[in-house]
Design an enzyme around this catalytic site. Structure first.
Site, PDB file in Angstrom:
ATOM      1  N   GLU A 196      47.046  37.711  10.678  1.00 51.22           N
ATOM      2  CA  GLU A 196      47.143  37.943   9.042  1.00 51.22           C
ATOM      3  C   GLU A 196      46.150  38.507   8.536  1.00 51.22           C
ATOM      4  O   GLU A 196      44.895  38.209   9.003  1.00 51.22           O
ATOM      5  CB  GLU A 196      47.272  36.233   8.523  1.00 51.22           C
ATOM      6  CG  GLU A 196      47.434  36.507   7.101  1.00 51.22           C
ATOM      7  CD  GLU A 196      47.652  35.013   6.336  1.00 51.22           C
ATOM      8  OE1 GLU A 196      47.401  34.048   6.964  1.00 51.22           O
ATOM      9  OE2 GLU A 196      47.469  35.071   4.881  1.00 51.22           O
ATOM     10  N   ARG A 244      43.776  27.219  21.840  1.00 57.33           N
ATOM     11  CA  ARG A 244      42.801  28.260  21.179  1.00 57.33           C
ATOM     12  C   ARG A 244      41.618  28.108  21.680  1.00 57.33           C
ATOM     13  O   ARG A 244      41.176  27.272  22.400  1.00 57.33           O
ATOM     14  CB  ARG A 244      42.887  28.209  19.853  1.00 57.33           C
ATOM     15  CG  ARG A 244      42.333  26.790  19.372  1.00 57.33           C
ATOM     16  CD  ARG A 244      42.371  26.903  17.781  1.00 57.33           C
ATOM     17  NE  ARG A 244      43.208  27.438  17.022  1.00 57.33           N
ATOM     18  CZ  ARG A 244      43.388  28.303  16.086  1.00 57.33           C
ATOM     19  NH1 ARG A 244      41.936  28.697  15.707  1.00 57.33           N
ATOM     20  NH2 ARG A 244      44.195  28.752  15.313  1.00 57.33           N
ATOM     21  N   LYS A 284      38.831  31.886   9.956  1.00 59.15           N
ATOM     22  CA  LYS A 284      38.809  32.847   9.267  1.00 59.15           C
ATOM     23  C   LYS A 284      38.302  32.338   7.719  1.00 59.15           C
ATOM     24  O   LYS A 284      37.366  32.927   7.190  1.00 59.15           O
ATOM     25  CB  LYS A 284      39.936  33.729   9.051  1.00 59.15           C
ATOM     26  CG  LYS A 284      40.016  34.777  10.205  1.00 59.15           C
ATOM     27  CD  LYS A 284      41.264  35.942   9.798  1.00 59.15           C
ATOM     28  CE  LYS A 284      42.432  34.949  10.451  1.00 59.15           C
ATOM     29  NZ  LYS A 284      43.706  35.836  10.183  1.00 59.15           N
TER      30      LYS A 284
HETATM   31  P1  ATP Z   1      42.194  31.173  11.831  1.00 61.71           P
HETATM   32  O1  ATP Z   1      42.275  29.882  12.031  1.00 61.71           O
HETATM   33  O2  ATP Z   1      40.662  31.749  12.385  1.00 61.71           O
HETATM   34  O3  ATP Z   1      42.319  31.710  10.395  1.00 61.71           O
HETATM   35  P2  ATP Z   1      44.755  32.355  12.525  1.00 61.71           P
HETATM   36  O4  ATP Z   1      45.366  31.527  13.449  1.00 61.71           O
HETATM   37  O5  ATP Z   1      45.050  31.859  11.033  1.00 61.71           O
HETATM   38  O6  ATP Z   1      43.108  32.182  12.826  1.00 61.71           O
HETATM   39  P3  ATP Z   1      45.889  34.510  12.715  1.00 61.71           P
HETATM   40  O7  ATP Z   1      45.509  35.851  11.879  1.00 61.71           O
HETATM   41  O8  ATP Z   1      47.195  34.126  12.054  1.00 61.71           O
HETATM   42  O9  ATP Z   1      44.670  33.745  12.370  1.00 61.71           O
HETATM   43  O10 ATP Z   1      46.026  34.737  14.243  1.00 61.71           O
HETATM   44  C1  ATP Z   1      46.577  35.862  14.927  1.00 61.71           C
HETATM   45  C2  ATP Z   1      46.820  35.376  16.261  1.00 61.71           C
HETATM   46  O11 ATP Z   1      45.471  35.023  16.993  1.00 61.71           O
HETATM   47  C3  ATP Z   1      47.679  33.973  16.228  1.00 61.71           C
HETATM   48  O12 ATP Z   1      48.717  34.263  17.374  1.00 61.71           O
HETATM   49  C4  ATP Z   1      47.052  33.164  16.688  1.00 61.71           C
HETATM   50  O13 ATP Z   1      47.494  32.017  17.415  1.00 61.71           O
HETATM   51  C5  ATP Z   1      45.920  33.818  17.424  1.00 61.71           C
HETATM   52  N1  ATP Z   1      44.357  32.993  17.413  1.00 61.71           N
HETATM   53  C6  ATP Z   1      43.755  32.726  16.253  1.00 61.71           C
HETATM   54  N2  ATP Z   1      42.524  31.900  16.588  1.00 61.71           N
HETATM   55  C7  ATP Z   1      42.722  31.813  17.911  1.00 61.71           C
HETATM   56  C8  ATP Z   1      41.540  31.054  18.811  1.00 61.71           C
HETATM   57  N3  ATP Z   1      40.540  30.428  18.510  1.00 61.71           N
HETATM   58  N4  ATP Z   1      41.867  31.244  19.953  1.00 61.71           N
HETATM   59  C9  ATP Z   1      43.011  31.937  20.638  1.00 61.71           C
HETATM   60  N5  ATP Z   1      44.080  32.577  19.954  1.00 61.71           N
HETATM   61  C10 ATP Z   1      43.656  32.385  18.421  1.00 61.71           C
HETATM   62 MG    MG Z   2      47.120  31.926  10.663  1.00 59.29          MG
END
Ligand code: ATP
Ligand code: MG
Length: 561
Positions: free
Chosen positions: A36, A263, A273
């Site tokens: 995102e 994760r 984020k």
């Molecule tokens: P955050 O929790 O940091 O805001 P998010 O999951 O909301 O992260 P996205 O932009 O939706 O962020 O993530 C893009 C991809 O990265 C998704 O498939 C998510 O599952 C993966 N991802 C995010 N954080 C991690 C992590 N700590 N370890 C592994 N994969 C991750």
């Molecule tokens: Mg997300």
């Protein structure tokens, strides 16, 4: 060094191998990385990137899409899209022509929603968010049906059209899937799939005032793109039934398989984020690329290499249960990589003046020094030696503790690549009592740092020659947080490390660094690995300490006497 030498293996790759054997999806492998664009990528994302792009790379037919999951116009910006693309490229992955945006599917998603309504599987609900929550029930209590659940298909179609055409204000109503308010899975209790939001979208501008929710968007975007394996993190496990339900009801041609993995969590780090944005906006760091941030851009600016990050992602592997990885492992991968590529140089961070009394005035010798003992291919350089030198303040102790092998009054040490010197006299500031200058003698028969009579010294110090040395700023970093788990407290910001950045402004580096440019990396002997920062100019060199060397002395000093 491009990819880890071991062929990675984990439960996801096992599934893929099996699918290839049974010719599932006509033996196509299509993965995606779906960020995102509401912030910069962090090291956790690197894990997902290495996994999704890695799997695509390892398989002949493999493709990995870069898809921006841009369904929340309020939090998303072009700046983030650009940064994400830069980071994925920098990590060495190429999405080629496969750059997609969920917002490009808005029209299609709308049609799918209309189809659900026509099937009697979605309805417009006028409850507000709090009421929806109250009606939802809990894990132990079933939910209650919304009073709007039995609206006719006609009425729902009409209301949904009104939602789209801007007749309602934000929050006036939502579109919900009609599933099961008594489901054991809360995500299946008539989840919201569309909301009204009069906001300018960074790509579709004011075209839409309704936006699809994540769960509705994600499975359909995967399906539209022909994704075969939709790999996501563990918190989406409970969403999988909804993912499958939507695709089943709409009878789409392509129904990807969602697979969840754990994760990445790192000690001394926050990884969301939202929290990283809080640090940026609150001015706790200088920006998303502050070298203390766990963002890819922060790590890059600090001096991390893509190979170190990819090696790390390979070593932590892919598992099904959550855990916290020690940040020391990341640093270890970094040191291993930098050890091979970094040129060795000498830099004195906290200078103490040394005068070699028996060295001829105005004489300058050019001494030879190898650039990297790990790699003779990196050659040698010359470093000037003269009567006035600087050594590290901490390398001299007037009153040395046991086990201190560096310079002491009357003691002898080796100056790296140069000579043995002996401390003859200590000059102190009369007022403060602080040591300001040492007078030493050198042994001319120890050129290169080796004595001819077999006389041994225990300490070897780095140094620079006063006249030729260049002044520089050096930024030393420590963990951004004091605690291994900074999120344990209510507010993670209370655990920020006040000493996470130490700026040293009167450092002296050897003259071979005169032309160092942002992006160059070095090992400062005994101090660690350093990277020329983007703040560096012709007038003032600025170095970031990427990572220290193991400091055995610090351990001795800390251990109980
Ligand atoms: P955050 O929790 O940091 O805001 P998010 O999951 O909301 O992260 P996205 O932009 O939706 O962020 O993530 C893009 C991809 O990265 C998704 O498939 C998510 O599952 C993966 N991802 C995010 N954080 C991690 C992590 N700590 N370890 C592994 N994969 C991750
Ligand atoms: Mg997300």
């Amino acid at each position: 060094m491009e990819t880890p030498s071991r062929k990675p293996s984990d439960f996801i790759r096992d599934i893929i191998e099996q699918d290839l054997k049974t010719n599932k999806n006509n033996a196509r492998i299509v993965t995606r990385f779906p960020p995102e664009p509401n912030g910069y990528l962090h090291i956790g994302h690197a894990k997902s990137i290495c996994l999704n792009f890695g799997i695509a790379q390892e398989n002949e037919t493999g493709i990995c899409h870069l898809r921006f999951d841009d369904t929340n116009p309020v939090k998303e910006e072009q700046e983030y899209i650009d940064a994400i693309k830069k980071d994925v490229s920098w990590l060495g992955f190429d999405w080629g022509e496969h750059e997609y945006y969920a917002s490009d599917y808005f029209e299609k998603l709308y049609e799918y929603a209309v189809m659900l309504i026509k099937n009697g599987q979605a309805y417009v609900c006028d409850l507000d968010m709090e009421e929806i929550r109250n009606y939802r029930g809990t894990l132990t209590k079933p939910g209650q049906n919304s009073p709007y659940r039995n609206r006719s298909i006609e009425e729902n179609l009409n209301l949904f059209d009104c939602m789209r055409s801007g007749k309602f204000e934000d929050g006036h109503c939502v579109l919900r899937a009609k599933i099961d308010m008594s489901s054991g899975n809360l995500n299946m209790r008539d989840p919201v799939i569309y909301r009204i939001l009069h906001a300018i979208h960074h790509r579709t501008d004011n075209k839409w005032c309704i936006y699809p929710m994540y769960d509705f968007t994600h499975c359909l975007s995967d399906s539209i793109e022909g994704i075969t394996h939709s790999i996501c993190t563990l918190e989406f496990e409970d969403h999988r039934p909804l993912y499958d339900w939507i695709l089943d009801q709409l009878k789409v041609d392509c129904h990807p398989r969602q697979i969840e993995f754990a994760r990445l969590n790192l000690t001394y780090t926050v990884m969301s984020k939202r929290k990283l944005l809080e640090l940026v906006e609150g001015g706790y760091v200088t920006g998303w690329d502050d070298p203390r941030m766990p963002t890819i851009s922060g790590l890059r600016r600090r001096g991390y290499t893509k190979d170190a990050i990819r090696d790390f992602c390979g070593r932590i592997g892919v598992a099904k249960s959550n855990s916290v990885v020690d940040i020391a492992l990341l640093e270890h991968c970094l040191r291993e990589d930098l050890n091979l590529r970094a040129q060795r140089v000498m830099a004195v961070l906290r200078p103490l003046r040394v005068i070699i009394d028996n060295y001829p005035e105005n004489q300058v010798e050019e001494l030879e020094a190898e650039n990297n003992p790990e790699d003779t291919g990196m050659g040698c350089r010359k470093i000037p030696f003269s009567k006035v030198l600087y050594i590290e303040q901490e390398d001299f102790r007037e009153d040395p503790p046991k086990g201190f092998f560096r310079l002491t009054p009357g003691g002898e040490v080796r100056l790296k690549h140069a000579y043995y010197i002996k401390c003859e006299r200590v000059v102190k500031d009369e007022q403060t009592g602080k040591v300001v200058e040492l007078h030493c003698t050198y042994d001319s028969k120890t050129r290169g740092g080796w004595s001819q009579d077999g006389r041994k010294v225990k300490g070897t110090l780095h140094w620079v020659s006063a006249t030729q040395a260049i002044e520089a700023e050096v930024r030393l970093y420590d963990h951004l947080f004091l605690k291994p788990n900074p999120e344990e407290n209510d507010d993670f910001k209370t655990n920020l490390n006040p000493d996470s950045l130490v700026k040293l402004t009167s450092c002296l580096v050897e003259p071979s660094l005169a032309n160092a440019l942002p992006g160059n990396r070095y090992q400062f002997l005994r101090h660690g690995y350093f990277y020329v920062d983007t703040d560096s100019t012709k007038e003032l060199l600025v170095f970031n300490r990427t990572v220290s060397l193991h400091d055995a002395w610090a351990k001795i000093e800390k251990s109980p006497k």
